[in-house]
Design a protein around this motif. Structure first.
Motif, PDB file in Angstrom:
ATOM      1  N   VAL A   1       6.181  -1.663  -1.647  1.00 27.62           N
ATOM      2  CA  VAL A   1       5.375  -2.753  -0.241  1.00 27.62           C
ATOM      3  C   VAL A   1       5.810  -1.729   0.437  1.00 27.62           C
ATOM      4  N   ALA A   2       6.168  -0.689   1.294  1.00 30.18           N
ATOM      5  CA  ALA A   2       5.382  -0.126   3.047  1.00 30.18           C
ATOM      6  C   ALA A   2       4.073   0.309   2.757  1.00 30.18           C
ATOM      7  N   GLU A   3       3.914   1.332   1.306  1.00 27.91           N
ATOM      8  CA  GLU A   3       2.323   2.262   1.574  1.00 27.91           C
ATOM      9  C   GLU A   3       1.392   1.078   1.277  1.00 27.91           C
ATOM     10  N   ARG A   4       1.717  -0.071   0.825  1.00 32.93           N
ATOM     11  CA  ARG A   4       0.658  -1.166   0.711  1.00 32.93           C
ATOM     12  C   ARG A   4      -0.046  -1.718   2.211  1.00 32.93           C
ATOM     13  N   LEU A   5       1.156  -1.802   2.707  1.00 29.83           N
ATOM     14  CA  LEU A   5       1.314  -2.548   4.068  1.00 29.83           C
ATOM     15  C   LEU A   5       0.131  -1.301   4.890  1.00 29.83           C
ATOM     16  N   ARG A   6      -0.011  -0.033   4.610  1.00 31.63           N
ATOM     17  CA  ARG A   6       0.382   1.112   5.497  1.00 31.63           C
ATOM     18  C   ARG A   6      -1.742   1.041   5.261  1.00 31.63           C
TER      19      ARG A   6
ATOM     20  N   LEU B   1       2.744 -12.175   1.044  1.00 28.00           N
ATOM     21  CA  LEU B   1       3.487 -12.803   2.039  1.00 28.00           C
ATOM     22  C   LEU B   1       3.287 -12.181   3.749  1.00 28.00           C
ATOM     23  N   LEU B   2       3.971 -11.259   3.698  1.00 30.46           N
ATOM     24  CA  LEU B   2       3.610 -10.671   4.624  1.00 30.46           C
ATOM     25  C   LEU B   2       2.404 -10.198   5.418  1.00 30.46           C
ATOM     26  N   ARG B   3       1.632  -9.659   4.140  1.00 34.92           N
ATOM     27  CA  ARG B   3      -0.559  -9.942   4.770  1.00 34.92           C
ATOM     28  C   ARG B   3      -0.333 -11.476   5.796  1.00 34.92           C
TER      29      ARG B   3
END
Length: 242
Positions: free
Chosen positions: A20-25, A211-213
């Motif tokens: 998740v973190a890698e995709r968001l970053r 969801l976070l995006r």
């Protein structure tokens, strides 16, 4: 850009949120994943509070499982996300709300020093049963021992009472009863339901990222709307807990 703070549950590590973190970053978001296992709910909450306080804007704050108890006590979030997580009210704890399912309790191994760990094969069944085998195996290898008592801690502050919140029910969860999740979701502003097990950040990280995006976009839009204070907006001031 508004940041995301990801808060793991018992037995877990920040590395469980790696996909998740890698995709968001990669999309330009700042992502912070604090290490818990500080020995108590209050100490875990303080660790996350320091991470939130270090950010220039109120973040989207996601808590998974026990992490819901942690984010409940944190001030200064722009939006709270409870992912198959506990949403305690005054005097309530994760354990008091229902805690672990029998399947998860059967996976717990009591260590001589009073700490607990999870039996690897039983942990897969309870936590990662719907995840591809290589991802489940990696997630189990990352699990660590847990000090006693954290799940019995009750937050002193209850952010969901005055901060927008989204609850994600994991409808195929084998660790926390989905019926209990739906009851806790009624305390939140919004509810989503996914047909996943307890750990979609392992088996289906794109769901979590999507969801976070969405929530990040909503926060950014609110801050840049005409009449808003924009990038100079202060942290929201939390009113007294009800």
């Amino acid at each position: 850009m508004t940041a995301v703070v990801l808060v793991h549950g018992l037995y877990h590590r920040p590395a469980h949120f790696a996909a998740v973190a890698e995709r968001l970053r990669s999309g330009g978001a700042e992502v912070v994943v604090p290490e818990l296992h500080r020995g108590s709910l209050s100490a875990d909450t303080d660790a996350v509070q320091r991470a939130v306080d270090a950010l220039p804007e109120p973040p989207v704050l996601l808590g998974h499982s026990y992490g819901g108890s942690v984010i409940t006590g944190v001030r200064g979030a722009g939006h709270l996300v409870y992912l198959a997580a506990f949403v305690p009210d005054v005097g309530e704890s994760a354990a008091g709300l229902g805690g672990a399912s029998r399947r998860l309790r059967d996976a717990i191994v009591h260590e001589p020093d009073g700490s607990t760990s999870l039996h690897p094969e039983r942990a897969v069944d309870a936590l990662y049963g719907d995840c591809p085998e290589p991802l489940a195996d990696r997630a189990v290898r990352l699990l660590r021992t847990q000090a006693p008592g954290c799940g019995r801690g009750a937050p002193e502050h209850h952010g969901w009472k005055h901060t927008p919140s989204t609850y994600v029910v994991c409808a195929q969860d084998r660790a926390i009863d989905p019926a209990l999740q739906r009851e806790m979701a009624a305390r939140c502003t919004d509810m989503r339901e996914w047909r996943t097990g307890h750990s979609p950040f392992v088996g289906n990280p794109e769901l979590v990222v999507g969801l976070l995006r969405e929530l990040l976009d909503d926060l950014i839009a609110a801050r840049t709307a005409p009449g808003s204070l924009g990038e100079h907006a202060p942290y929201p001031v939390d009113p007294p807990s009800r």
